[in-house]
Design an enzyme around this catalytic site. Sequence first.
Site, PDB file in Angstrom:
ATOM      1  N   LYS A  35      14.680  46.500 -10.663  1.00  0.00           N
ATOM      2  CA  LYS A  35      13.562  46.446  -9.878  1.00  0.00           C
ATOM      3  C   LYS A  35      14.238  45.406  -9.094  1.00  0.00           C
ATOM      4  CE  LYS A  35       8.932  44.708 -10.010  1.00  0.00           C
ATOM      5  NZ  LYS A  35       9.408  44.053  -8.978  1.00  0.00           N
ATOM      6  N   ASP A  37      13.546  42.563  -6.619  1.00  0.00           N
ATOM      7  CA  ASP A  37      12.843  41.066  -6.592  1.00  0.00           C
ATOM      8  C   ASP A  37      12.698  40.524  -5.160  1.00  0.00           C
ATOM      9  OD1 ASP A  37      11.247  39.114  -6.929  1.00  0.00           O
ATOM     10  OD2 ASP A  37      12.450  37.745  -8.398  1.00  0.00           O
ATOM     11  N   GLU A 170      15.155  41.678 -12.538  1.00  0.00           N
ATOM     12  CA  GLU A 170      13.813  41.485 -13.798  1.00  0.00           C
ATOM     13  C   GLU A 170      12.742  42.333 -14.073  1.00  0.00           C
ATOM     14  OE1 GLU A 170      12.041  41.737 -10.018  1.00  0.00           O
ATOM     15  OE2 GLU A 170      10.124  40.627 -10.517  1.00  0.00           O
TER      16      GLU A 170
END
Length: 516
Positions: A35, A37, A170
């Site tokens: 994931k 950011d 993240e």
Amino acid sequence: MRKLASGVRLEFIEPLMPTLVEKPPEGDGWSHEVKFDGYRSQIIRDAGGVRIFTRRGLDWTSKYRDLAKAAAGLETEGAIIDGEIIVLNDAGLSDFGELRKAITRRQHDLYFVAFDLLHLNGHDLRDMACEERREILSSMIEPGGRIQFSEALPGDAASIFHLVDKAGLEGMVSKRRDSKYRSGPSTNWLKAKCYTIDEYELLGVEREAGKPAFALMAERGTGRYVGSAFITLNREMRERLWQRVQERVGAAPRGMKRTAPQWVKPGLIGRVKHLRRGRPSSCLAAGFPGRGLAMPIRRKAVDAGIFDPAELALLGRGSGSPQAPAASALFVAGGNLVFVGGEGCKDLCLLGLRNLEVVQGPPEFRCDLIELCGRDPQVPVGLFKTERRRAGLGGDELEGATGNVADPQRAHELEAGQPAKVLGVPFPQLWVLGLLADYGVFHDCIAKVVHHRCDGEHASQPLVKTFLRRGLLGLRLRVVCSQYGRRCGGYRQPCDDASSCERGRNSRFHLWVPSS
DNA sequence: TTCAGTGCTCTAAGTTTGTA
DNA sequence: TACAAACTTAGAGCACTGAA
């Protein structure tokens, strides 16, 4: 698959929004990605040119000029690509804080990480399986450019999540392989985030009917305000908190600009679960700059358990993340290999997939090496081949590499006189390599594997340098060098452990066969 | 020209409001 | 009554607009 007439101007599609979960889903039906950011964005390429939209459908093409230019180079008549626009920090991680500055001042630092393809050449692909859409997308994107493909990380979810956490990322996104793309909230995509739990002092609370309740938190010791946190206690705990607050009503701290309906006297400690900003170590270190009230808690915190110190001691609670498993694994490079992180994070081994069961034996992983298990020399070669193919960054030559002494008849990967394409790493793999570098095993171990394939004494060094430099697109080499500089006073010698090195030289590879 | 105000991005969860 | 959607909050930094 719906077919649209060519030349039709494509329109923004509301993005699919993943559902937040505590843990990533297990099972073969899911694929997992890092994931990032950044800003969720959508690239639309059609007869009208290239446009880039924000998550809410605003046309931000003018803000992403370089990316639009890069998207214009895609070999397609029309496409809608879902992805994230990011900026990398010095550690090679996506940096949300730097993103806004980069948009206006450092266009060359922006990257678009593409993770889904919704439309291609007149065909609406949203009813296709996620895996198939991504496969097409992957084939469209040339590695090494401003637009990168978000590679899936094959492997078991829990282990990936553990290493994502360790790497300071993240979180991760898991996607159901056979799912269709549907706009809006969906459980076909699940995001699991890495949190840090820290203790702060409660300064006051904001509590108004119809609005979320916030706890204003300060750094313990200094009493400096650091931000506010959502209060997500259950009813019983919440009532207990209000009671405590009423018992300890106090005045606003000096110099406090923010207003709170209720200030409290010092002495109440709250545990705040918050997302990271960059690497965990930098979260707090960089979270308190000397210009007033910084906010280390970038996003809303949860789990704000409020206790007084005595109660905290009685409960035996401390700060920090939940205990990590003793060992875990992560598959990389097309599934050939698995990096295994042992307890203490210093022991990283490289094993064949079939040896995954031995991961549960941490005492055996004390060698601080990446080793090859399975006696198959093609495994590490596969790693580099895969990375090279994905990166596709030509240009530099690797000096010093010569023929394969172990197999003189066979062409060497780094044959002398043959310009070798530079190794590079797609984004999702960068953090794996960064992780290795941080643990001080990069040069000694990956390089060692290469080293034993060469007759040049220091052949591995330029390879690793190039690998790093290209892998992080200009950023990584400097950082890694400084890290080694701090820790070891420059690059280490090819092997710290001479005997180990000699063994390896003679046997071509370090072999380590776990005892059954 | 300068300043103030607004909007935009990211995030999550409690509360309120609207709909079935 | 149950569910879904909208609203709210924080912070930073920047662009844009309009007023002084």
